[in-house]
Design a protein around this motif. Sequence first.
Motif, PDB file in Angstrom:
ATOM      1  N   ASP A 260       0.823  -1.203   0.000  1.00 21.64           N
ATOM      2  CA  ASP A 260       0.000   0.000   0.000  1.00 21.64           C
ATOM      3  C   ASP A 260       0.861   1.257   0.000  1.00 21.64           C
ATOM      4  O   ASP A 260       2.049   1.237   0.346  1.00 21.64           O
ATOM      5  N   ALA A 261       0.212   2.359  -0.370  1.00 24.19           N
ATOM      6  CA  ALA A 261       0.906   3.643  -0.415  1.00 24.19           C
ATOM      7  C   ALA A 261       1.182   4.160   1.002  1.00 24.19           C
ATOM      8  O   ALA A 261       0.535   3.756   1.972  1.00 24.19           O
ATOM      9  N   LEU A 262       2.140   5.046   1.079  1.00 25.19           N
ATOM     10  CA  LEU A 262       2.502   5.694   2.345  1.00 25.19           C
ATOM     11  C   LEU A 262       2.390   7.201   2.153  1.00 25.19           C
ATOM     12  O   LEU A 262       3.075   7.779   1.297  1.00 25.19           O
ATOM     13  N   HIS A 263       1.509   7.826   2.932  1.00 29.55           N
ATOM     14  CA  HIS A 263       1.309   9.272   2.870  1.00 29.55           C
ATOM     15  C   HIS A 263       1.626   9.881   4.228  1.00 29.55           C
ATOM     16  O   HIS A 263       1.048   9.499   5.247  1.00 29.55           O
ATOM     17  N   LEU A 264       2.546  10.825   4.226  1.00 33.88           N
ATOM     18  CA  LEU A 264       2.909  11.547   5.444  1.00 33.88           C
ATOM     19  C   LEU A 264       2.889  13.038   5.153  1.00 33.88           C
ATOM     20  O   LEU A 264       3.362  13.472   4.085  1.00 33.88           O
ATOM     21  N   ASN A 265       2.377  13.802   6.086  1.00 37.89           N
ATOM     22  CA  ASN A 265       2.291  15.253   5.933  1.00 37.89           C
ATOM     23  C   ASN A 265       2.972  15.948   7.106  1.00 37.89           C
ATOM     24  O   ASN A 265       2.766  15.575   8.278  1.00 37.89           O
ATOM     25  N   GLN A 266       3.807  16.916   6.775  1.00 38.87           N
ATOM     26  CA  GLN A 266       4.450  17.797   7.769  1.00 38.87           C
ATOM     27  C   GLN A 266       5.154  16.988   8.857  1.00 38.87           C
ATOM     28  O   GLN A 266       4.832  17.053  10.036  1.00 38.87           O
TER      29      GLN A 266
END
Length: 400
Positions: free
Chosen positions: A136-142
């Motif tokens: 699965d994708a990995l999304h991280l913000n700030q």
Amino acid sequence: MSAERPETLKLVISGRAHSEVYHLDKLAAALQPLQIALEQNTLTRLIRFVENSTINGALLHSEVNDEYLASSKGAQQSGPRIFVNELRLHPIKVKITVQLAALTDEPDLQPYHPTRKLVGIAKNLASINNATIKLDALHLNQTNYPLGGYVERLQWHYTMQVLRSIYKVLGSLDFIGNPAEVFSDVGGGFKAFFYEPQKGLVESPGAFVGGVAKGTRDLAGGVAGGVSAGFMGVFSTGFKHVGTLAGGFTLDSQFDYNQQQVRQERSNTSKQGFRQGRKMLADGFISGAAGIVQQPVRGAMSGGASGFVNGLGRGLVGAVTKPVVGVAGFASKWTEGIASDARKLTPNAVRQARQTRVLRIRQPRLITNGVIRVYAPEPALLPVSSPVQAPLQSIDEELD
């Protein structure tokens, strides 16, 4: 004009550096679906290269290298922090096939075979077919971590994803008949049954009717072909294991070698599987009958009376076990060919056949003395000035 092929790996990085913090506005990576196929010859050559290497891991165990690894790990944990405003790692899909047949192409490679320490049907445990792993994708913000923090985050994410896909790898083992491929074929039929009508409904009523027909056809092909291929595949695997086990009691290494050569050949059609199985069946009965005479004679020539008795025992044992190996080989190869024919009915096989059926648009040409001529493979292998070169028609004559 054909569409441009997508890049295998696409990496996007934008940001700026400060004295103590690296600021990245965006970090994105996308990897196209990969298909990895390995067989025993490639892996054996890699193992031979590693084992015969002059350094053979000496640098990995040196004190200097250990100190370097320790300092690098410390630098990752206590180094400058990296602020990432947007981190996007897209999903990864990898299809893996590992076919480790018992025999290699070159006899010199056999001592380095990956399964050389295994015996019997245990040699088939390492062979998998079309095991699909989806991460699965990995999304991280700030986020604001040192380099080591990001490394640990990636390791945790992808380790958990791989562990969740273990059942797919186990289900793709040839040892149990590859049931994962059966579910994939049947699932592909149900997917097409719902997808094709929806696709046609967006276009027009006529396309909707065509989509219903195509979806129904794919559903029938997926269920019938997938279930039949799985059923025959289980039978083929079972008979293959029976032949392998019985082959350990033939007491004839040359016979086992000949049977294994045919056993590891792929049966792409039922006709091809029948021919291969017929060969194994005939070899089993002929070798079993001949061994009753040949084995005692060989034993008497090498060991006298005791060798004759030993050879007679080996011949009698082979007269029983070799036909069993032949019958099991015949059933295994024939059912394998039937399974291959049945799998061609599934939507996945039809789609793959269309993708691989690439026809050449511009045919090759031969230019000599400024004249474009029709390409002929035989004359092209000879020098242009060769007296035996066949005359070639010019492009003007061809167009006429």
